[in-house]
Scaffold this active site. Structure first.
Site, PDB file in Angstrom:
ATOM      1  N   GLY A   1       0.826  -1.212   0.000  1.00 43.94           N
ATOM      2  CA  GLY A   1       0.000   0.000   0.000  1.00 43.94           C
ATOM      3  C   GLY A   1       0.859   1.260   0.000  1.00 43.94           C
ATOM      4  O   GLY A   1       2.091   1.186  -0.005  1.00 43.94           O
ATOM      5  N   MET A   2       0.202   2.421   0.007  1.00 39.70           N
ATOM      6  CA  MET A   2       0.928   3.696  -0.060  1.00 39.70           C
ATOM      7  C   MET A   2       1.855   3.840   1.149  1.00 39.70           C
ATOM      8  O   MET A   2       3.050   4.141   1.004  1.00 39.70           O
ATOM      9  CB  MET A   2      -0.067   4.858  -0.121  1.00 39.70           C
ATOM     10  CG  MET A   2       0.607   6.215  -0.192  1.00 39.70           C
ATOM     11  SD  MET A   2      -0.527   7.550  -0.583  1.00 39.70           S
ATOM     12  CE  MET A   2      -1.482   7.689   0.911  1.00 39.70           C
ATOM     13  N   LEU A   3       1.331   3.620   2.346  1.00 35.52           N
ATOM     14  CA  LEU A   3       2.171   3.729   3.540  1.00 35.52           C
ATOM     15  C   LEU A   3       3.091   2.515   3.665  1.00 35.52           C
ATOM     16  O   LEU A   3       4.281   2.652   3.974  1.00 35.52           O
ATOM     17  CB  LEU A   3       1.290   3.862   4.787  1.00 35.52           C
ATOM     18  CG  LEU A   3       2.051   3.949   6.109  1.00 35.52           C
ATOM     19  CD1 LEU A   3       2.945   5.188   6.154  1.00 35.52           C
ATOM     20  CD2 LEU A   3       1.067   3.971   7.289  1.00 35.52           C
TER      21      LEU A   3
ATOM     22  N   ILE B   1      -5.770 -10.628   5.835  1.00 33.82           N
ATOM     23  CA  ILE B   1      -5.947 -10.534   7.297  1.00 33.82           C
ATOM     24  C   ILE B   1      -7.339 -10.963   7.760  1.00 33.82           C
ATOM     25  O   ILE B   1      -7.576 -11.091   8.954  1.00 33.82           O
ATOM     26  CB  ILE B   1      -5.599  -9.124   7.850  1.00 33.82           C
ATOM     27  CG1 ILE B   1      -6.517  -8.043   7.268  1.00 33.82           C
ATOM     28  CG2 ILE B   1      -4.142  -8.809   7.635  1.00 33.82           C
ATOM     29  CD1 ILE B   1      -6.391  -6.695   8.003  1.00 33.82           C
TER      30      ILE B   1
ATOM     31  N   ALA C   1      -5.626  -2.184   5.163  1.00 28.78           N
ATOM     32  CA  ALA C   1      -6.942  -1.639   5.526  1.00 28.78           C
ATOM     33  C   ALA C   1      -7.812  -1.545   4.287  1.00 28.78           C
ATOM     34  O   ALA C   1      -7.310  -1.562   3.151  1.00 28.78           O
ATOM     35  CB  ALA C   1      -6.787  -0.244   6.142  1.00 28.78           C
TER      36      ALA C   1
ATOM     37  N   THR D   1      -9.581   1.128   2.522  1.00 32.10           N
ATOM     38  CA  THR D   1      -9.401   2.585   2.616  1.00 32.10           C
ATOM     39  C   THR D   1     -10.287   3.390   1.656  1.00 32.10           C
ATOM     40  O   THR D   1     -10.155   4.611   1.603  1.00 32.10           O
ATOM     41  CB  THR D   1      -7.923   2.952   2.359  1.00 32.10           C
ATOM     42  OG1 THR D   1      -7.522   2.405   1.097  1.00 32.10           O
ATOM     43  CG2 THR D   1      -7.013   2.446   3.451  1.00 32.10           C
TER      44      THR D   1
ATOM     45  N   TYR E   1     -16.593   3.806   6.982  1.00 33.38           N
ATOM     46  CA  TYR E   1     -15.140   3.637   7.110  1.00 33.38           C
ATOM     47  C   TYR E   1     -14.677   4.000   8.526  1.00 33.38           C
ATOM     48  O   TYR E   1     -13.954   3.240   9.176  1.00 33.38           O
ATOM     49  CB  TYR E   1     -14.434   4.512   6.067  1.00 33.38           C
ATOM     50  CG  TYR E   1     -12.938   4.652   6.259  1.00 33.38           C
ATOM     51  CD1 TYR E   1     -12.081   3.597   5.969  1.00 33.38           C
ATOM     52  CD2 TYR E   1     -12.387   5.841   6.719  1.00 33.38           C
ATOM     53  CE1 TYR E   1     -10.710   3.723   6.148  1.00 33.38           C
ATOM     54  CE2 TYR E   1     -11.021   5.985   6.900  1.00 33.38           C
ATOM     55  CZ  TYR E   1     -10.180   4.921   6.617  1.00 33.38           C
ATOM     56  OH  TYR E   1      -8.824   5.053   6.798  1.00 33.38           O
TER      57      TYR E   1
ATOM     58  N   LYS F   1     -13.034   1.466  11.305  1.00 33.02           N
ATOM     59  CA  LYS F   1     -11.700   1.667  11.875  1.00 33.02           C
ATOM     60  C   LYS F   1     -11.798   1.802  13.405  1.00 33.02           C
ATOM     61  O   LYS F   1     -10.927   1.335  14.134  1.00 33.02           O
ATOM     62  CB  LYS F   1     -11.042   2.922  11.272  1.00 33.02           C
ATOM     63  CG  LYS F   1     -10.680   2.799   9.793  1.00 33.02           C
ATOM     64  CD  LYS F   1      -9.541   1.835   9.502  1.00 33.02           C
ATOM     65  CE  LYS F   1      -8.197   2.335   9.961  1.00 33.02           C
ATOM     66  NZ  LYS F   1      -7.092   1.428   9.534  1.00 33.02           N
TER      67      LYS F   1
HETATM   68  N1  NAP Z   1      -4.650   7.392   2.988  1.00 36.06           N
HETATM   69  C1  NAP Z   1      -5.012   8.234   3.947  1.00 36.06           C
HETATM   70  O1  NAP Z   1      -5.240   9.439   3.722  1.00 36.06           O
HETATM   71  C2  NAP Z   1      -5.130   7.752   5.365  1.00 36.06           C
HETATM   72  C3  NAP Z   1      -5.541   8.666   6.341  1.00 36.06           C
HETATM   73  C4  NAP Z   1      -5.646   8.228   7.658  1.00 36.06           C
HETATM   74  C5  NAP Z   1      -5.348   6.928   7.996  1.00 36.06           C
HETATM   75  N2  NAP Z   1      -4.970   6.049   7.029  1.00 36.06           N
HETATM   76  C6  NAP Z   1      -4.679   4.670   7.452  1.00 36.06           C
HETATM   77  O2  NAP Z   1      -3.326   4.389   7.134  1.00 36.06           O
HETATM   78  C7  NAP Z   1      -3.176   3.021   6.804  1.00 36.06           C
HETATM   79  C8  NAP Z   1      -2.465   2.871   5.459  1.00 36.06           C
HETATM   80  O3  NAP Z   1      -3.254   3.524   4.476  1.00 36.06           O
HETATM   81  P1  NAP Z   1      -2.796   3.625   2.953  1.00 36.06           P
HETATM   82  O4  NAP Z   1      -3.207   4.961   2.479  1.00 36.06           O
HETATM   83  O5  NAP Z   1      -1.395   3.179   2.805  1.00 36.06           O
HETATM   84  O6  NAP Z   1      -3.797   2.550   2.314  1.00 36.06           O
HETATM   85  P2  NAP Z   1      -3.684   1.752   0.939  1.00 36.06           P
HETATM   86  O7  NAP Z   1      -2.707   2.377   0.020  1.00 36.06           O
HETATM   87  O8  NAP Z   1      -5.091   1.531   0.499  1.00 36.06           O
HETATM   88  O9  NAP Z   1      -3.053   0.364   1.407  1.00 36.06           O
HETATM   89  C9  NAP Z   1      -3.794  -0.579   2.112  1.00 36.06           C
HETATM   90  C10 NAP Z   1      -3.253  -1.941   1.736  1.00 36.06           C
HETATM   91  O10 NAP Z   1      -4.009  -2.930   2.454  1.00 36.06           O
HETATM   92  C11 NAP Z   1      -4.211  -4.019   1.581  1.00 36.06           C
HETATM   93  N3  NAP Z   1      -5.353  -4.810   2.012  1.00 36.06           N
HETATM   94  C12 NAP Z   1      -6.663  -4.549   1.856  1.00 36.06           C
HETATM   95  N4  NAP Z   1      -7.393  -5.558   2.351  1.00 36.06           N
HETATM   96  C13 NAP Z   1      -6.528  -6.477   2.828  1.00 36.06           C
HETATM   97  C14 NAP Z   1      -6.668  -7.735   3.451  1.00 36.06           C
HETATM   98  N5  NAP Z   1      -7.877  -8.277   3.665  1.00 36.06           N
HETATM   99  N6  NAP Z   1      -5.560  -8.404   3.824  1.00 36.06           N
HETATM  100  C15 NAP Z   1      -4.330  -7.890   3.593  1.00 36.06           C
HETATM  101  N7  NAP Z   1      -4.125  -6.711   2.998  1.00 36.06           N
HETATM  102  C16 NAP Z   1      -5.212  -6.011   2.624  1.00 36.06           C
HETATM  103  C17 NAP Z   1      -4.459  -3.367   0.234  1.00 36.06           C
HETATM  104  O11 NAP Z   1      -4.278  -4.295  -0.805  1.00 36.06           O
HETATM  105  P3  NAP Z   1      -5.139  -4.147  -2.167  1.00 36.06           P
HETATM  106  O12 NAP Z   1      -4.777  -2.798  -2.726  1.00 36.06           O
HETATM  107  O13 NAP Z   1      -4.667  -5.301  -2.986  1.00 36.06           O
HETATM  108  O14 NAP Z   1      -6.576  -4.230  -1.745  1.00 36.06           O
HETATM  109  C18 NAP Z   1      -3.408  -2.268   0.233  1.00 36.06           C
HETATM  110  O15 NAP Z   1      -2.163  -2.726  -0.271  1.00 36.06           O
HETATM  111  C19 NAP Z   1      -4.585   2.423   6.864  1.00 36.06           C
HETATM  112  O16 NAP Z   1      -4.794   1.847   8.132  1.00 36.06           O
HETATM  113  C20 NAP Z   1      -5.494   3.626   6.723  1.00 36.06           C
HETATM  114  O17 NAP Z   1      -6.752   3.394   7.337  1.00 36.06           O
HETATM  115  C21 NAP Z   1      -4.842   6.421   5.717  1.00 36.06           C
END
Ligand code: NAP
Length: 300
Positions: free
Chosen positions: A23-25, A48, A69, A71, A134, A138
């Site tokens: 994912g991005m993070l 998960i 997550a 997201t 969402y 969370k």
């Molecule tokens: N982006 C924001 O602005 C933001 C803001 C506040 C908090 N957060 C939190 O920060 C964290 C990282 O966010 P991010 O922006 O990096 O999100 P992201 O880019 O959407 O990455 C999430 C990763 O989780 C994977 N995933 C989804 N379902 C899954 C499962 N059942 N088992 C294993 N992996 C799974 C996704 O894979 P697929 O792509 O293959 O589904 C994706 O690689 C999350 O907890 C998010 O809630 C994000």
């Protein structure tokens, strides 16, 4: 304020598993934790929501970082079961497995667990109350973690994340800026734009500390509206910021409601002796100079 044991230093080499590593993070966490030689797993390698897979995957790790997550905030409104399966039940699976293994579980959460109201930075123990599916999913994940494994669960809430490795606000604004002369951007939501690399460094600091549990806010400091953020992106790109017209949230109805106030306080972070997060403007300027300038011409 949530207070716990004072910060110390652990063995510099921990066996670290990063879940949601593509994912991005997760991508930036993998690069920042290089000194630990982490194992990263993508969704294809570890889902998960499957409890026995999770139990097996966590075996032998001192620390598990959960960047996985659901997201897609707007989609979650009509995809409640999936959002809860991943963001709530999936976290419960990780918490049970980490507890069995005795590993610390660092779980990423969000400003969306709050009700989106406020005028001062939200404390780590401020009452939660997610506005959207969402946010509720969370919040349920946080509750599961604290209920199942309060002694080894570390919650890091972040917000308004942007980075090179995913869809993000800078990418969207730059694309819109290439396509349209004038843009409207909301100026009535206040939050903290936060660079993924800074969060990854905060995760690294927690791993290298003696912190074993607690709730922390892992955001850049200061505050901004989306309009402020868009203006800074345009200036960095060398474009006229006057092309961005401020507007209000009610003009852009979305399936999921957006929080008006998402400024998170860092008292607990400071109480453990960690260095204060830097201002979002400083973080963005470095992100731009080192990475994001490449997005100006990106085909998307
Ligand atoms: N982006 C924001 O602005 C933001 C803001 C506040 C908090 N957060 C939190 O920060 C964290 C990282 O966010 P991010 O922006 O990096 O999100 P992201 O880019 O959407 O990455 C999430 C990763 O989780 C994977 N995933 C989804 N379902 C899954 C499962 N059942 N088992 C294993 N992996 C799974 C996704 O894979 P697929 O792509 O293959 O589904 C994706 O690689 C999350 O907890 C998010 O809630 C994000």
């Amino acid at each position: 304020m949530v207070v716990g044991a004072a910060q110390g230093t652990r063995n510099p080499m921990s066996k670290v598993l990063v879940v949601g590593a593509a994912g991005m993070l997760g991508t930036d966490v993998m690069s920042v934790l290089e000194h630990h030689n982490p194992r990263g797993v993508t969704r294809g390698e570890l889902d998960i929501t499957v409890a026995d897979q999770v139990q097996r995957a966590v075996q032998g790790f001192d620390v598990v970082v959960n960047c996985a997550a659901y997201t897609r905030v707007d989609d979650a409104e009509t995809d409640r079961d999936q959002a809860f399966a991943i963001n709530s039940d999936g976290v419960a699976n990780l918490a049970r497995a980490a507890k069995t293994e005795g590993s610390r579980l660092i779980h990423l959460s969000t400003d969306y667990v709050f009700d989106g109201q406020g005028t001062t930075p939200l404390a780590e123990d401020a009452p939660t109350g997610g506005l959207s599916v969402y946010g509720e999913s969370k919040r349920a994940g946080e509750e599961n973690l604290l209920e199942i494994y309060s002694s080894g669960g570390i919650i890091l809430r972040t917000s308004w994340l942007y980075g090179l490795h995913g869809p993000s606000f800078p990418r969207t604004i730059l694309k819109a800026g290439r396509e349209r002369e004038q843009l409207q951007v909301v100026n009535d939501q206040v939050g903290q734009p936060t660079w993924t690399l800074d969060v990854a460094h905060m995760i690294s600091m927690v791993i290298d500390s003696s912190v074993s549990s607690g709730v922390f806010h892992a955001t850049n400091a200061g505050q901004a509206t989306w309009w402020d953020f868009a203006q800074r992106i345009f200036r960095a790109a060398g474009w006229y910021p006057e092309r961005i017209v401020p507007t209000t949230t009610d003009k852009f109805p979305r399936p999921a409601p957006r929080p008006a106030w998402s400024v998170l306080g860092h008292d607990n972070w400071a109480a453990y002796g960690f260095p204060a997060p830097r201002d979002w403007t400083e973080a963005f300027d470095e992100a731009w100079a080192t990475q994001l300038h490449t997005l100006i011409t990106e085909d998307s």
